[in-house]
Design a protein around this motif. Sequence first.
Motif, PDB file in Angstrom:
ATOM      1  N   ARG A  35      41.441  29.210  41.210  1.00  0.00           N
ATOM      2  CA  ARG A  35      41.617  29.102  42.660  1.00  0.00           C
ATOM      3  C   ARG A  35      42.631  30.114  43.188  1.00  0.00           C
ATOM      4  O   ARG A  35      42.434  30.696  44.241  1.00  0.00           O
ATOM      5  CB  ARG A  35      42.032  27.694  43.047  1.00  0.00           C
ATOM      6  CG  ARG A  35      40.883  26.723  42.949  1.00  0.00           C
ATOM      7  CD  ARG A  35      41.217  25.454  43.646  1.00  0.00           C
ATOM      8  NE  ARG A  35      40.212  24.441  43.397  1.00  0.00           N
ATOM      9  CZ  ARG A  35      40.162  23.308  44.063  1.00  0.00           C
ATOM     10  NH1 ARG A  35      41.054  23.037  44.994  1.00  0.00           N
ATOM     11  NH2 ARG A  35      39.223  22.429  43.791  1.00  0.00           N
ATOM     12  N   VAL A  36      43.704  30.326  42.442  1.00  0.00           N
ATOM     13  CA  VAL A  36      44.688  31.326  42.862  1.00  0.00           C
ATOM     14  C   VAL A  36      44.034  32.705  42.862  1.00  0.00           C
ATOM     15  O   VAL A  36      44.170  33.472  43.822  1.00  0.00           O
ATOM     16  CB  VAL A  36      45.940  31.307  41.954  1.00  0.00           C
ATOM     17  CG1 VAL A  36      46.840  32.501  42.226  1.00  0.00           C
ATOM     18  CG2 VAL A  36      46.708  30.009  42.130  1.00  0.00           C
ATOM     19  N   ARG A  37      43.299  33.017  41.796  1.00  0.00           N
ATOM     20  CA  ARG A  37      42.623  34.322  41.724  1.00  0.00           C
ATOM     21  C   ARG A  37      41.637  34.511  42.871  1.00  0.00           C
ATOM     22  O   ARG A  37      41.606  35.573  43.489  1.00  0.00           O
ATOM     23  CB  ARG A  37      41.875  34.443  40.393  1.00  0.00           C
ATOM     24  CG  ARG A  37      42.752  34.789  39.243  1.00  0.00           C
ATOM     25  CD  ARG A  37      41.914  35.114  38.009  1.00  0.00           C
ATOM     26  NE  ARG A  37      42.768  35.487  36.935  1.00  0.00           N
ATOM     27  CZ  ARG A  37      42.832  34.844  35.775  1.00  0.00           C
ATOM     28  NH1 ARG A  37      42.068  33.798  35.544  1.00  0.00           N
ATOM     29  NH2 ARG A  37      43.651  35.253  34.834  1.00  0.00           N
ATOM     30  N   ARG A  38      40.814  33.482  43.137  1.00  0.00           N
ATOM     31  CA  ARG A  38      39.834  33.590  44.226  1.00  0.00           C
ATOM     32  C   ARG A  38      40.520  33.816  45.562  1.00  0.00           C
ATOM     33  O   ARG A  38      40.099  34.650  46.353  1.00  0.00           O
ATOM     34  CB  ARG A  38      38.958  32.332  44.296  1.00  0.00           C
ATOM     35  CG  ARG A  38      37.810  32.354  43.321  1.00  0.00           C
ATOM     36  CD  ARG A  38      36.781  31.283  43.631  1.00  0.00           C
ATOM     37  NE  ARG A  38      37.332  29.942  43.732  1.00  0.00           N
ATOM     38  CZ  ARG A  38      37.292  29.035  42.765  1.00  0.00           C
ATOM     39  NH1 ARG A  38      36.708  29.298  41.631  1.00  0.00           N
ATOM     40  NH2 ARG A  38      37.822  27.846  42.955  1.00  0.00           N
ATOM     41  N   TYR A  39      41.582  33.070  45.821  1.00  0.00           N
ATOM     42  CA  TYR A  39      42.296  33.227  47.080  1.00  0.00           C
ATOM     43  C   TYR A  39      42.854  34.641  47.217  1.00  0.00           C
ATOM     44  O   TYR A  39      42.726  35.275  48.268  1.00  0.00           O
ATOM     45  CB  TYR A  39      43.427  32.208  47.214  1.00  0.00           C
ATOM     46  CG  TYR A  39      44.209  32.429  48.483  1.00  0.00           C
ATOM     47  CD1 TYR A  39      43.763  31.897  49.688  1.00  0.00           C
ATOM     48  CD2 TYR A  39      45.353  33.196  48.481  1.00  0.00           C
ATOM     49  CE1 TYR A  39      44.451  32.114  50.863  1.00  0.00           C
ATOM     50  CE2 TYR A  39      46.052  33.424  49.658  1.00  0.00           C
ATOM     51  CZ  TYR A  39      45.598  32.890  50.838  1.00  0.00           C
ATOM     52  OH  TYR A  39      46.278  33.140  51.995  1.00  0.00           O
ATOM     53  N   LEU A  40      43.476  35.145  46.153  1.00  0.00           N
ATOM     54  CA  LEU A  40      44.063  36.483  46.212  1.00  0.00           C
ATOM     55  C   LEU A  40      42.991  37.553  46.381  1.00  0.00           C
ATOM     56  O   LEU A  40      43.191  38.536  47.099  1.00  0.00           O
ATOM     57  CB  LEU A  40      44.927  36.744  44.976  1.00  0.00           C
ATOM     58  CG  LEU A  40      46.182  35.884  44.878  1.00  0.00           C
ATOM     59  CD1 LEU A  40      46.902  36.137  43.556  1.00  0.00           C
ATOM     60  CD2 LEU A  40      47.110  36.105  46.058  1.00  0.00           C
ATOM     61  N   LEU A  52      40.047  37.141  47.898  1.00  0.00           N
ATOM     62  CA  LEU A  52      39.584  37.050  49.288  1.00  0.00           C
ATOM     63  C   LEU A  52      40.619  37.630  50.246  1.00  0.00           C
ATOM     64  O   LEU A  52      40.278  38.314  51.211  1.00  0.00           O
ATOM     65  CB  LEU A  52      39.272  35.602  49.653  1.00  0.00           C
ATOM     66  CG  LEU A  52      38.039  35.001  48.988  1.00  0.00           C
ATOM     67  CD1 LEU A  52      37.962  33.508  49.262  1.00  0.00           C
ATOM     68  CD2 LEU A  52      36.779  35.698  49.463  1.00  0.00           C
ATOM     69  N   SER A  53      41.879  37.358  49.977  1.00  0.00           N
ATOM     70  CA  SER A  53      42.944  37.876  50.820  1.00  0.00           C
ATOM     71  C   SER A  53      42.988  39.402  50.763  1.00  0.00           C
ATOM     72  O   SER A  53      43.135  40.073  51.792  1.00  0.00           O
ATOM     73  CB  SER A  53      44.278  37.285  50.378  1.00  0.00           C
ATOM     74  OG  SER A  53      45.323  37.763  51.173  1.00  0.00           O
TER      75      SER A  53
END
Length: 98
Positions: A73-78, A80-81
């Motif tokens: 989830r952290v990787r996906r968020y970063l 996308l950001s």
Amino acid sequence: ADPGWDLLLDLALQQLSGKDSYISGLAVGAGVPLTTALRHLQLLERMGLAVRVDDPMDRRRVRVLLTEEGMNRVRRYLQLSARAHRLSTDPGFDQQPT
């Protein structure tokens, strides 16, 4: 400033650096009181994003780890950001299509 997010980021950074994370250090890293860190850590555990494990070298300490889902989830968020940032800095981003 969201303590839960700050804890997730600190945990991810520590794990990717090969370092151990402990509750007291997470509280310092997130800039929150220990009680706030503990409360948010409980939420992260309930969501399946973090786990506590006994420190094999010192049974008085408890290590905190991101679960695979937490790291994902952290990787996906970063990702996308970063993608959103690239788009927003594109010179043609704010121009209307013709």
